[in-house]
Design a protein around this motif. Structure first.
Motif, PDB file in Angstrom:
ATOM      1  N   THR A 179       1.309   0.482   9.419  1.00 50.44           N
ATOM      2  CA  THR A 179       0.028  -0.473   8.905  1.00 50.44           C
ATOM      3  C   THR A 179       0.222  -1.385  10.442  1.00 50.44           C
ATOM      4  OG1 THR A 179       0.716  -1.543   7.219  1.00 50.44           O
ATOM      5  CG2 THR A 179      -0.759  -2.594   8.266  1.00 50.44           C
ATOM      6  N   HIS A 196     -12.599   1.759  10.435  1.00 50.72           N
ATOM      7  CA  HIS A 196     -13.182   2.674   8.819  1.00 50.72           C
ATOM      8  C   HIS A 196     -13.991   3.067   7.713  1.00 50.72           C
ATOM      9  CE1 HIS A 196     -10.764  -0.920   9.812  1.00 50.72           C
ATOM     10  NE2 HIS A 196      -9.593  -0.343   9.310  1.00 50.72           N
ATOM     11  N   ARG A 221      -7.479   1.420   5.258  1.00 49.80           N
ATOM     12  CA  ARG A 221      -7.624   2.870   5.069  1.00 49.80           C
ATOM     13  C   ARG A 221      -7.721   2.866   6.712  1.00 49.80           C
ATOM     14  NH1 ARG A 221      -6.437   5.135   0.728  1.00 49.80           N
ATOM     15  NH2 ARG A 221      -4.441   5.173   0.570  1.00 49.80           N
ATOM     16  N   HIS A 279      -2.778   1.861   7.906  1.00 48.91           N
ATOM     17  CA  HIS A 279      -3.955   1.136   7.421  1.00 48.91           C
ATOM     18  C   HIS A 279      -4.493  -0.125   8.895  1.00 48.91           C
ATOM     19  CE1 HIS A 279      -3.688   1.865   3.122  1.00 48.91           C
ATOM     20  NE2 HIS A 279      -2.770   3.224   3.379  1.00 48.91           N
ATOM     21  N   HIS A 301     -13.969   1.116   2.555  1.00 51.62           N
ATOM     22  CA  HIS A 301     -12.248   1.601   2.609  1.00 51.62           C
ATOM     23  C   HIS A 301     -11.989  -0.066   3.586  1.00 51.62           C
ATOM     24  CE1 HIS A 301     -10.850   5.198   0.967  1.00 51.62           C
ATOM     25  NE2 HIS A 301     -12.088   5.066   1.266  1.00 51.62           N
ATOM     26  N   HIS A 303       0.696  -1.490  -0.272  1.00 51.09           N
ATOM     27  CA  HIS A 303       0.070  -0.177  -0.021  1.00 51.09           C
ATOM     28  C   HIS A 303       1.002   1.581  -0.035  1.00 51.09           C
ATOM     29  CE1 HIS A 303       0.593   0.962   4.343  1.00 51.09           C
ATOM     30  NE2 HIS A 303       0.306  -0.313   4.705  1.00 51.09           N
ATOM     31  N   CYS A 349      -3.889   8.672  11.478  1.00 46.31           N
ATOM     32  CA  CYS A 349      -5.207   8.499  10.550  1.00 46.31           C
ATOM     33  C   CYS A 349      -5.835  10.125   9.862  1.00 46.31           C
ATOM     34  CB  CYS A 349      -5.707   8.174  11.655  1.00 46.31           C
ATOM     35  SG  CYS A 349      -6.426   6.746  12.104  1.00 46.31           S
ATOM     36  N   ASP A 379       1.657   2.966   1.871  1.00 41.72           N
ATOM     37  CA  ASP A 379       1.775   4.663   2.859  1.00 41.72           C
ATOM     38  C   ASP A 379       2.285   4.044   4.189  1.00 41.72           C
ATOM     39  OD1 ASP A 379      -0.336   5.929   1.814  1.00 41.72           O
ATOM     40  OD2 ASP A 379      -2.121   4.851   2.282  1.00 41.72           O
ATOM     41  N   GLY A 398      -4.711  10.028   6.631  1.00 40.50           N
ATOM     42  CA  GLY A 398      -4.868   8.791   5.351  1.00 40.50           C
ATOM     43  C   GLY A 398      -3.646   7.752   5.188  1.00 40.50           C
TER      44      GLY A 398
END
Ligand code: GDD
Ligand code: MG
Length: 364
Positions: A132, A149, A156, A209, A153, A127, A203, A129, A206
């Motif tokens: 996690t 969530h 995320r 995860h 989604h 992903h 968070c 980002d 965004g």
């Protein structure tokens, strides 16, 4: 790659066991807690492990030197002079965790499961980002951090709520993360909480995860959960057909999920199980009934004792015809007299119990 284990203090909630040994050294399923984690990290290719502690780690050093050799990993203690919470220790270890661009693992020291580190790392990379976190479903989410969530989604995370007062969901933070070194820039060197401050900030951007855990999970930081976690762990060994377990067709084994160290001695006409762990050099007398309990190394259960939902500390002795139940925990070197009844007693090291403990209480 690198990992940090949040060890913290001695683990007061696991007293009286942690009056003798720090929590990571207490045996869970006949293997020290921290060894479950180190073994899984090493298997996933981790070469550097930081233990974030807020006490002098002398007692731990000798065990960890041994594990360094055995698993070919480097283990460093990062010692806080004041407790830095669950995020501050990451900043304190910035030099090690941020030494390159590779993501690092973070673990709470009291969670037990089949750690899926390799799958977690692959998912995190895919992903792209910042972080996690592993999540699992529980019935009582208010004791944990809950992730929420957005509809549609898959992974995320929209909101992270630590110890929610109102129900927001039942997928909780399992206490195992993989984070990019960029997360270190978000943390200040002061007592601060990853759950209250860092996760909500990631968070909001965004960039956090979730990864769903398969199989069992438990925070074993308290006696009741330690016993429940032991049942889950033994069940998972049974499912895997582990050779460590005593074969269920052994005459004294009842209901399976029984783990006995080869050096332990079991008397005649016992009935043991389900969900029993017996450590090294334990001696069990004749006609003993054991269910849902943990006997730590060197302990002794005399003839005709009946032990259920109890943790028996190292080198403790339970007398003949004694009866223990209801999450009783004996510290190191406790003696329970013959024919004594203990109901939910938490008994401090070196005590000798000669009268019944009829109601749950701490005996010091
Ligand atoms: N080094 C260090 N310094 N470690 C700390 C400190 C500190 O000041 N404070 C806590 N820790 C360690 C604890 O020893 C434990 O391993 C971990 O951080 C989490 O702290 P706990 O006190 O066990 O928190 P919890 O169980 O109430 O909640 C946490 O774990 C849940 C899963 O079991 C949170 O992360 C929740 O969000 C999560 O659901
Ligand atoms: Mg905990």
């Amino acid at each position: 790659c690198t990992a940090l284990i949040l060890v913290g203090g001695f683990g007061t909630r696991l007293r009286p066991l942690t009056l003798t040994l720090p929590k990571p050294l207490v045996e869970f399923g006949n293997k020290r807690m921290i060894l479950h984690q180190i073994e899984a990290l090493a298997e996933a290719g981790v070469t550097d492990i930081v233990l974030a502690v807020n006490y002098r780690p002398e007692v731990m050093e000798k065990y960890l030197a041994e594990y360094e050799e055995r698993f070919n990993v480097k283990i460093t203690f990062s010692i806080e002079t004041e407790p830095l919470g669950t995020a501050g220790p990451l900043k304190l270890a910035e030099e090690i965790l941020g030494k390159d661009d590779a993501p690092f693992f973070v673990l709470n020291s009291d969670v037990i499961c089949d750690y899926p580190f390799a799958d977690l790392a692959a998912f995190h990379k895919a992903h792209g980002d910042e972080g996690t976190i592993i999540v699992t479903k529980v019935e009582e989410p208010s004791k944990y951090g809950v992730v929420v969530h957005k509809p549609n989604h898959a992974s995320r995370i929209d909101r992270f709520v630590e110890k929610p007062v109102e129900f927001v969901g039942n997928r909780i933070n399992a206490g195992i993360y993989i984070l990019n070194p960029s997360v270190l820039k978000r943390i200040e060197l002061r007592p601060t909480s990853i759950e209250q401050e860092t996760f909500p900030a990631i968070c909001a951007d965004g960039l956090l995860h979730s990864f769903d855990l398969e199989g069992f999970w438990m925070d074993v930081g308290q006696p009741k959960d330690f016993l429940s976690g032991t049942c889950l762990y033994l069940s998972s060994l049974t499912k895997k057909g582990s050779k460590l377990l005593t074969p269920p067709n052994t005459p004294y084994v009842h209901g399976g999920n029984v783990l006995i160290d080869p050096s332990a001695k079991i008397g005649k006409n016992c009935r043991i199980g389900p969900n029993v762990t017996i450590g090294p050099d334990v001696v069990v007398g004749d006609g003993v009934r054991l269910q849902r309990c943990v006997l730590l190394s060197g302990s002794k259960v005399k003839d005709h004792a009946w032990v259920k939902s109890t943790i028996v500390g190292w080198n403790s002795t339970i007398g003949k015809w004694a009866r223990l139940e209801n999450v009783s925990v004996l510290g190191d070197d406790v003696t329970i007299g013959d024919e004594i009844y203990v109901n939910g007693g938490s008994i401090l090291p070196h005590k000798s119990i000669k009268v019944n403990v009829d109601v749950p209480s701490i005996i010091m």
